[in-house]
Design an enzyme around this catalytic site. Sequence first.
Site, PDB file in Angstrom:
ATOM      1  N   GLU A 175      10.515   1.110   9.573  1.00 51.51           N
ATOM      2  CA  GLU A 175      11.963   2.143   9.687  1.00 51.51           C
ATOM      3  C   GLU A 175      10.931   3.787   9.482  1.00 51.51           C
ATOM      4  OE1 GLU A 175      15.025   1.666   8.492  1.00 51.51           O
ATOM      5  OE2 GLU A 175      14.732  -0.092   8.286  1.00 51.51           O
ATOM      6  N   CYS A 177      14.320  11.168   5.966  1.00 49.81           N
ATOM      7  CA  CYS A 177      14.353  10.431   7.288  1.00 49.81           C
ATOM      8  C   CYS A 177      15.544  10.387   7.156  1.00 49.81           C
ATOM      9  CB  CYS A 177      13.856   8.882   7.673  1.00 49.81           C
ATOM     10  SG  CYS A 177      14.407   8.066   5.500  1.00 49.81           S
ATOM     11  N   LYS A 211       0.819  -1.102  -0.090  1.00 54.05           N
ATOM     12  CA  LYS A 211       0.211   0.139  -0.346  1.00 54.05           C
ATOM     13  C   LYS A 211       0.953   1.840  -0.243  1.00 54.05           C
ATOM     14  CE  LYS A 211      -1.745   2.524   2.992  1.00 54.05           C
ATOM     15  NZ  LYS A 211      -1.521   3.929   1.909  1.00 54.05           N
ATOM     16  N   GLU A 257      11.517  16.121  14.174  1.00 59.01           N
ATOM     17  CA  GLU A 257      11.829  16.451  12.772  1.00 59.01           C
ATOM     18  C   GLU A 257      11.078  17.113  11.967  1.00 59.01           C
ATOM     19  OE1 GLU A 257      10.264  11.816  10.713  1.00 59.01           O
ATOM     20  OE2 GLU A 257      11.924  12.186   9.408  1.00 59.01           O
ATOM     21  N   GLY A 283       3.923   4.550  12.841  1.00 56.32           N
ATOM     22  CA  GLY A 283       5.087   2.942  13.363  1.00 56.32           C
ATOM     23  C   GLY A 283       4.250   2.537  15.118  1.00 56.32           C
ATOM     24  N   GLU A 285       4.716   7.891  15.224  1.00 59.64           N
ATOM     25  CA  GLU A 285       3.397   7.773  15.388  1.00 59.64           C
ATOM     26  C   GLU A 285       2.828   6.303  14.842  1.00 59.64           C
ATOM     27  OE1 GLU A 285       4.748  11.001  14.308  1.00 59.64           O
ATOM     28  OE2 GLU A 285       5.393  11.266  16.683  1.00 59.64           O
ATOM     29  N   GLY A 326       7.127   4.556   7.726  1.00 59.74           N
ATOM     30  CA  GLY A 326       7.245   6.108   7.915  1.00 59.74           C
ATOM     31  C   GLY A 326       7.117   6.744   8.712  1.00 59.74           C
ATOM     32  N   GLU A 342      -1.412   7.415   0.412  1.00 62.00           N
ATOM     33  CA  GLU A 342      -1.894   8.176  -0.715  1.00 62.00           C
ATOM     34  C   GLU A 342      -1.646   9.297  -1.636  1.00 62.00           C
ATOM     35  OE1 GLU A 342      -1.731   7.784   2.420  1.00 62.00           O
ATOM     36  OE2 GLU A 342      -3.897   7.488   3.722  1.00 62.00           O
TER      37      GLU A 342
HETATM   38  P1  NAD Z   1       2.775   8.080   7.739  1.00 64.71           P
HETATM   39  O1  NAD Z   1       3.093   7.722   9.024  1.00 64.71           O
HETATM   40  O2  NAD Z   1       1.651   9.497   7.966  1.00 64.71           O
HETATM   41  O3  NAD Z   1       2.696   7.203   6.163  1.00 64.71           O
HETATM   42  C1  NAD Z   1       3.063   6.377   6.223  1.00 64.71           C
HETATM   43  C2  NAD Z   1       2.162   5.300   5.544  1.00 64.71           C
HETATM   44  O4  NAD Z   1       1.508   4.896   6.363  1.00 64.71           O
HETATM   45  C3  NAD Z   1       1.095   6.356   4.539  1.00 64.71           C
HETATM   46  O5  NAD Z   1       1.194   4.876   3.175  1.00 64.71           O
HETATM   47  C4  NAD Z   1      -0.092   5.830   4.811  1.00 64.71           C
HETATM   48  O6  NAD Z   1      -0.869   5.584   4.255  1.00 64.71           O
HETATM   49  C5  NAD Z   1       0.098   4.874   6.225  1.00 64.71           C
HETATM   50  N1  NAD Z   1      -0.866   5.079   7.373  1.00 64.71           N
HETATM   51  C6  NAD Z   1      -1.212   6.246   7.535  1.00 64.71           C
HETATM   52  N2  NAD Z   1      -1.914   6.191   8.767  1.00 64.71           N
HETATM   53  C7  NAD Z   1      -2.033   4.505   9.003  1.00 64.71           C
HETATM   54  C8  NAD Z   1      -3.043   4.064   9.738  1.00 64.71           C
HETATM   55  N3  NAD Z   1      -3.314   4.370  11.266  1.00 64.71           N
HETATM   56  N4  NAD Z   1      -2.858   2.320   9.525  1.00 64.71           N
HETATM   57  C9  NAD Z   1      -1.793   2.146   8.849  1.00 64.71           C
HETATM   58  N5  NAD Z   1      -1.087   2.591   7.605  1.00 64.71           N
HETATM   59  C10 NAD Z   1      -1.164   4.403   8.257  1.00 64.71           C
HETATM   60  O7  NAD Z   1       4.649   9.260   6.929  1.00 64.71           O
HETATM   61  P2  NAD Z   1       4.555   9.752   5.954  1.00 64.71           P
HETATM   62  O8  NAD Z   1       3.981  11.011   5.990  1.00 64.71           O
HETATM   63  O9  NAD Z   1       3.341   9.584   4.236  1.00 64.71           O
HETATM   64  O10 NAD Z   1       6.447   9.675   5.769  1.00 64.71           O
HETATM   65  C11 NAD Z   1       7.020  10.791   6.416  1.00 64.71           C
HETATM   66  C12 NAD Z   1       7.717   9.996   7.400  1.00 64.71           C
HETATM   67  O11 NAD Z   1       8.129   8.534   7.140  1.00 64.71           O
HETATM   68  C13 NAD Z   1       8.461  10.787   8.396  1.00 64.71           C
HETATM   69  O12 NAD Z   1       8.264  10.317   9.848  1.00 64.71           O
HETATM   70  C14 NAD Z   1       9.722   9.572   7.630  1.00 64.71           C
HETATM   71  O13 NAD Z   1      11.289  10.062   8.308  1.00 64.71           O
HETATM   72  C15 NAD Z   1       9.304   8.726   7.603  1.00 64.71           C
HETATM   73  N6  NAD Z   1      10.717   7.883   6.520  1.00 64.71           N
HETATM   74  C16 NAD Z   1      11.227   6.914   7.675  1.00 64.71           C
HETATM   75  C17 NAD Z   1      11.863   6.579   6.812  1.00 64.71           C
HETATM   76  C18 NAD Z   1      13.189   5.291   7.156  1.00 64.71           C
HETATM   77  O14 NAD Z   1      13.423   4.483   6.649  1.00 64.71           O
HETATM   78  N7  NAD Z   1      13.205   5.013   8.324  1.00 64.71           N
HETATM   79  C19 NAD Z   1      12.260   5.858   5.115  1.00 64.71           C
HETATM   80  C20 NAD Z   1      10.972   7.286   5.285  1.00 64.71           C
HETATM   81  C21 NAD Z   1      10.303   7.981   5.791  1.00 64.71           C
END
Ligand code: NAD
Length: 419
Positions: A198, A232, A123, A322, A181, A179, A176, A126
């Site tokens: 991650e 990230c 997935k 961050e 995570g 929070e 992602g 969005e």
């Molecule tokens: P996000 O956590 O908002 O979303 C990530 C994914 O999770 C999206 O596909 C989203 O649709 C899904 N998601 C959101 N809420 C959910 C829920 N309740 N249940 C299941 N899935 C859900 O993150 P983002 O805004 O897309 O990305 C930015 C974040 O990602 C930053 O904090 C960044 O540091 C982190 N990131 C980490 C790495 C790494 O490898 N460590 C790499 C890239 C980004």
Amino acid sequence: MPGLDPVARLPEHLLANARLLRRLATLVEEHSEELAQIESHNVGKPISGARGEVGMVAQVLHYYAGAVDKHFGETIPVGGGVDMTFREPLGIVGLITPWNFPINIASWKIGPALACGNTVVIKPAELTPLSTMRLGELALEAGIPEGVLNVVVGKGLVVGQRLIEHQHVAKIGFTGSTEVGQLVMQGASKTIKRVTLELGGKSANVIFADADLEKAAAAAPYAVFDNAGQDCCARSRILVERSAYDRFAELLIEATRNLKVGDPEDDATEMGPLISAQHRATVASFVESEPIFRGDAPDGKGFWYPATIVEARPDDRVAREEVFGPVVALIPFEDEADAIRIANDSEYGLSGSIWTLDGARAFRVARAIESGVLSINSNSSVRPSTPFGGFKRSGFGRELGMHALEGYSEIKNVFYSTD
Ligand code: NAD
């Protein structure tokens, strides 16, 4: 294979798996410009960066095509027989990815998941599903059977949540925010799903006075303003030894002034706009005092935010949370112990850099910093063949390299009695 004894052959199912992954890697290479254009338009990122990312996708898939038959069990000395381990696939794995490096991060998970013989439901975020959808089409074209690599688009709270709760999904590979995570971990506990996370980062770029300051300063803007800071691994805290602080600040401002900010379609552009208006407002909220440098950014269409350098104390919000935007906190330190203390004074531990010409110090500091990925006299973080992942609240589990295969397989132990 005429002439080759059947027992000398590689198992057919592994060969088939490797061939399919290799074909997908080749198709990505053949469609690299198309995929880069999709990624650049979808995320608003400079086309040069998108081309580099798609190049990495192909390399990652080639790497895991080669890994298929090189990830195997062991024999363990025991009494009364032979003990051996096998690597078994998990089954169906659910992959949830973010919007900042969509196709790149998708490949870091799809490669090892398929190499280990799993099926995948991915997935994408969005805001940026298009490149992953196209990758799904190319997988079919490569001959990967329908149902093996499934791309499902939709909201995190709906589709993501369903994957987390579904009893037939064996593992969630998530990238992602910290929070979300936490929600993934919570949800996965109901079915004891395997989870790798991650998450966010607040990485330190540590500059000692004996470093090649010109080189460190020339590289530093790209380590934090790349992808408009939506990275990230962004080195969004630059820690500088006090005796070199003023000189380094001057050099950093000069180097940041040269950053080419503008139209993502222009080959020369190094920084584009942010992902959304809402995200721009969040980024802006971190700049609470007058910056020592604020770059130029185009007016008009696009969620532009200029490259910004602020002086900060380790306790300031801009130095702790961050930002995920082009804002860097410049912080002085007194000595080696102070540098390590400030670098580790963070709930995150993803990446980081150490710049010094003293090799012994470089290794002392690298061992002392609580972070999953460090570079000495460089700001690189990811390569297809080396493990990538976080300490502390930056998550757990490793992507890339052979280590990623651990997260997509189960170890089975079998004992054969010789009594
Ligand atoms: P996000 O956590 O908002 O979303 C990530 C994914 O999770 C999206 O596909 C989203 O649709 C899904 N998601 C959101 N809420 C959910 C829920 N309740 N249940 C299941 N899935 C859900 O993150 P983002 O805004 O897309 O990305 C930015 C974040 O990602 C930053 O904090 C960044 O540091 C982190 N990131 C980490 C790495 C790494 O490898 N460590 C790499 C890239 C980004």
